[in-house]
Enzyme design. Structure first.
Site, PDB file in Angstrom:
ATOM      1  N   GLU A  51       0.586  -1.211   0.171  1.00 59.52           N
ATOM      2  CA  GLU A  51       0.087  -0.050   0.007  1.00 59.52           C
ATOM      3  C   GLU A  51       0.813   1.057  -0.179  1.00 59.52           C
ATOM      4  O   GLU A  51      -0.240   2.397   0.093  1.00 59.52           O
ATOM      5  CB  GLU A  51      -1.148   0.028   1.391  1.00 59.52           C
ATOM      6  CG  GLU A  51      -0.677   0.107   2.253  1.00 59.52           C
ATOM      7  CD  GLU A  51      -1.477   0.248   3.593  1.00 59.52           C
ATOM      8  OE1 GLU A  51      -1.704   1.199   3.507  1.00 59.52           O
ATOM      9  OE2 GLU A  51      -1.676  -0.832   4.417  1.00 59.52           O
ATOM     10  N   CYS A 110      -3.925  -3.352   4.279  1.00 58.09           N
ATOM     11  CA  CYS A 110      -2.289  -4.482   4.817  1.00 58.09           C
ATOM     12  C   CYS A 110      -2.762  -5.599   4.324  1.00 58.09           C
ATOM     13  O   CYS A 110      -2.480  -6.742   4.247  1.00 58.09           O
ATOM     14  CB  CYS A 110      -2.473  -4.804   6.131  1.00 58.09           C
ATOM     15  SG  CYS A 110      -2.012  -2.630   6.717  1.00 58.09           S
ATOM     16  N   SER A 122     -11.249   1.166  13.715  1.00 64.49           N
ATOM     17  CA  SER A 122     -10.383   0.447  12.736  1.00 64.49           C
ATOM     18  C   SER A 122      -9.934  -1.017  13.742  1.00 64.49           C
ATOM     19  O   SER A 122     -10.351  -2.014  12.595  1.00 64.49           O
ATOM     20  CB  SER A 122      -9.287   1.170  12.324  1.00 64.49           C
ATOM     21  OG  SER A 122      -7.923  -0.151  11.857  1.00 64.49           O
ATOM     22  N   HIS A 124      -2.098 -10.603  11.071  1.00 71.29           N
ATOM     23  CA  HIS A 124      -2.349  -8.940  11.732  1.00 71.29           C
ATOM     24  C   HIS A 124      -2.475  -8.406  12.234  1.00 71.29           C
ATOM     25  O   HIS A 124      -2.588  -7.868  13.447  1.00 71.29           O
ATOM     26  CB  HIS A 124      -2.944  -8.142   9.970  1.00 71.29           C
ATOM     27  CG  HIS A 124      -2.916  -7.083   9.998  1.00 71.29           C
ATOM     28  ND1 HIS A 124      -1.490  -6.604   9.640  1.00 71.29           N
ATOM     29  CD2 HIS A 124      -3.747  -6.051   9.878  1.00 71.29           C
ATOM     30  CE1 HIS A 124      -1.176  -5.211   9.698  1.00 71.29           C
ATOM     31  NE2 HIS A 124      -2.992  -5.219  10.221  1.00 71.29           N
TER      32      HIS A 124
END
Length: 512
Positions: free
Chosen positions: A135, A169, A261, A304
């Site tokens: 990204e 991600c 998030s 992650h």
């Protein structure tokens, strides 16, 4: 109408002809080159078989690159004037790696791919696909993949499929899935795929900056792998949300809604885990196994990792899912002891419920320590690498266990990218733990991970802040040569040498 029937008849004739052929077909030009590589025989052997697809497709080799300098989170707490433990205990972070002005996304990926090929003793023409998940965008048109093609120049191999894949991600996982699917498809020509994940995670001054990091991971994908991607059980969840995004193309910094998030991460984990369980239980039922799948069926679980504390909470979250799905959980003893009060909660009502979070984090502490904590070595000491984050966790796990300890185990993996895209999938470790086996070779190649982390240079927070300011002011400049010494870079590291007046970037490699 007659034309339609004619086309249908021709299609059937083609299908019948294909059935008579032996698949996959052997590309004659590949055999000699493949024999030169240390990983050469596995894929070529499959070309002479008539199986419907190659066997045990997955990760054959894995290489990790991280910056040669870091800042201590304890020192950063003092420099930022926050309470002691905010970054270390609150986030679970120890150190944060960061790039100098000489490194960008292209140089990171050049370094990790070169290391993978050299350390695996591969020939460049044995690679038929290379896909990059990132990204970190420095060009809105030219892919990082095309920059990496300079590594293939001397070999003359330009027949390399794949391109960049981008969604926060998640791009690395999408690239892994695409590459495995390519190997299992009719498009496969018998060569290997290389998956590259790389990013530079930087934030503006403030409470998000300690969650940064940088690095790259490259994976060799093919058949007869020691880490096999399990088929038919991926659980994926995607939706439209603005939790983390980068709309300002002139800045390296993202727009972040931190609380949203985290909620999105947990919601995606719930959904992916639910789908994964349904799919694997369906597979089990077909072979006569009638039992619910739970977290205990993963010998290891990697995530992650934006920051390590979130991962610890995520293990508790998966236990909560198991608890609510169990028809009659034992709350008097064992795993769920003392959790009866939470029997009636709904998942969607618990994202901000601290009582639920604390109770299941405590109940899952032993499982976290056994299944997940070892995978956080790189995340805790280098920070969030974005797309390589989860694969850095995989490398950390593999670096700390022997082949005998890992053989036959199932590794669960949760990949998340804001915006959002997420998947939960699993890998089976080969049963062959003999010396010299593919599994033994994979683990041996990662055994120096701790030593490499220890070899980095510690930088004081004041110098770190100055370097971050310099990146902010110069990362977009043209007709520019990065300032500072290159002597601190690890030997063999690629670095940005110059950006000319047409934005063209030139790279060089530090001698080994």
């Amino acid at each position: 109408m007659f034309r339609l029937f004619s086309q249908t008849r021709r299609c059937l004739q083609v299908k019948q002809a294909l059935k008579r052929q032996e698949w996959p077909l052997r590309p004659a030009h590949l055999t000699a080159a493949a024999q030169q590589a240390s990983f050469s025989t596995a894929s070529v052997e499959h070309l002479s078989r008539s199986d419907s697809w190659p066997k045990d497709v997955g990760i054959l080799a894995l290489e990790v690159y991280f910056p040669s300098q870091y800042v201590e989170q304890v020192e950063l707490e003092k420099y930022d004037g926050v309470e002691a433990g905010k970054y270390t205990l609150g986030l679970g972070q120890k150190q944060m790696g960061f790039c100098s002005a000489h490194e960008d996304i292209n140089s990171l990926c050049l370094t990790v791919v070169q290391r993978l090929v050299e350390r695996s003793r591969l020939s460049w023409d044995s690679i038929g696909r290379l896909e990059v998940g990132t990204e970190t965008i420095i060009d809105k048109s030219k892919a990082v993949k095309t920059v990496l093609m300079q590594l293939f120049q001397d070999s003359g191999n330009t027949d390399v499929e794949g391109i960049d894949t981008t969604n926060a991600c998640y791009g690395g996982t999408a690239s892994l899935f695409n590459s495995a699917d390519w190997v299992e498809s009719s498009s496969w020509d018998g060569r290997y795929a290389v998956v590259v994940c790389g990013d530079i995670a930087v934030y503006a001054t403030g409470n998000a900056r300690p969650t940064g990091g940088a690095g790259a991971v490259a994976m060799l994908v093919g058949p007869e792998a020691p880490l096999v991607l399990e088929r038919g059980v991926r659980g994926t969840h995607m939706e439209h949300v603005y939790d983390f995004y980068k709309p300002d193309l002139a800045s390296e910094y993202p727009m972040v809604d931190g609380q949203l998030s985290i909620q999105c991460y947990f919601r995606a984990l719930d959904q992916c885990y639910s789908i994964y369980r349904k799919k694997i239980q369906s597979q089990w039922q077909k072979v006569g196994v009638d039992k619910p799948f739970t977290l205990e069926d993963f010998q290891f679980m990697i995530f992650h990792t934006p920051f390590c504390k979130l991962v610890q909470k995520s293990v508790g979250r998966m236990m909560l899912n198991d608890f609510l799905a169990a028809p009659n959980p034992d709350t008097q003893s064992g795993l769920y002891k003392g959790l009866q009060a939470f029997r009636g909660v709904k998942l969607e009502d618990t994202y901000s419920d601290k009582d639920v979070e604390k109770a299941f984090q405590k109940a899952s502490l032993e499982m976290f320590s056994q299944k997940t904590k070892p995978s956080l070595l790189l995340s805790s000491r280098n920070g969030n690498m974005y797309t390589p984050s989860m694969y850095g966790c995989l490398a950390s796990l593999l670096a700390q266990y022997s082949a005998q300890q890992l053989a036959g185990s199932r590794i669960g993996a949760f990949s998340y990218g804001s915006g959002l895209a997420a998947s939960l999938f699993s890998m089976r470790v080969s049963q062959d733990a003999a010396p010299g086996s593919p599994l033994d070779k994979l683990l041996s190649s990662l055994s120096d991970l701790q030593t490499r982390l220890d070899a980095r240079k510690q930088v004081p927070p004041e110098e770190f802040a100055e370097i971050m300011k310099q990146r902010e002011e110069t990362h977009h400049l043209v007709n520019h040569t990065p300032q500072g010494s290159k002597d601190d870079l690890f030997p063999g590291t690629w670095y940005l040498e110059r950006v000319d007046d047409k934005h063209r970037r030139q790279y060089a490699r530090r001698p080994l």
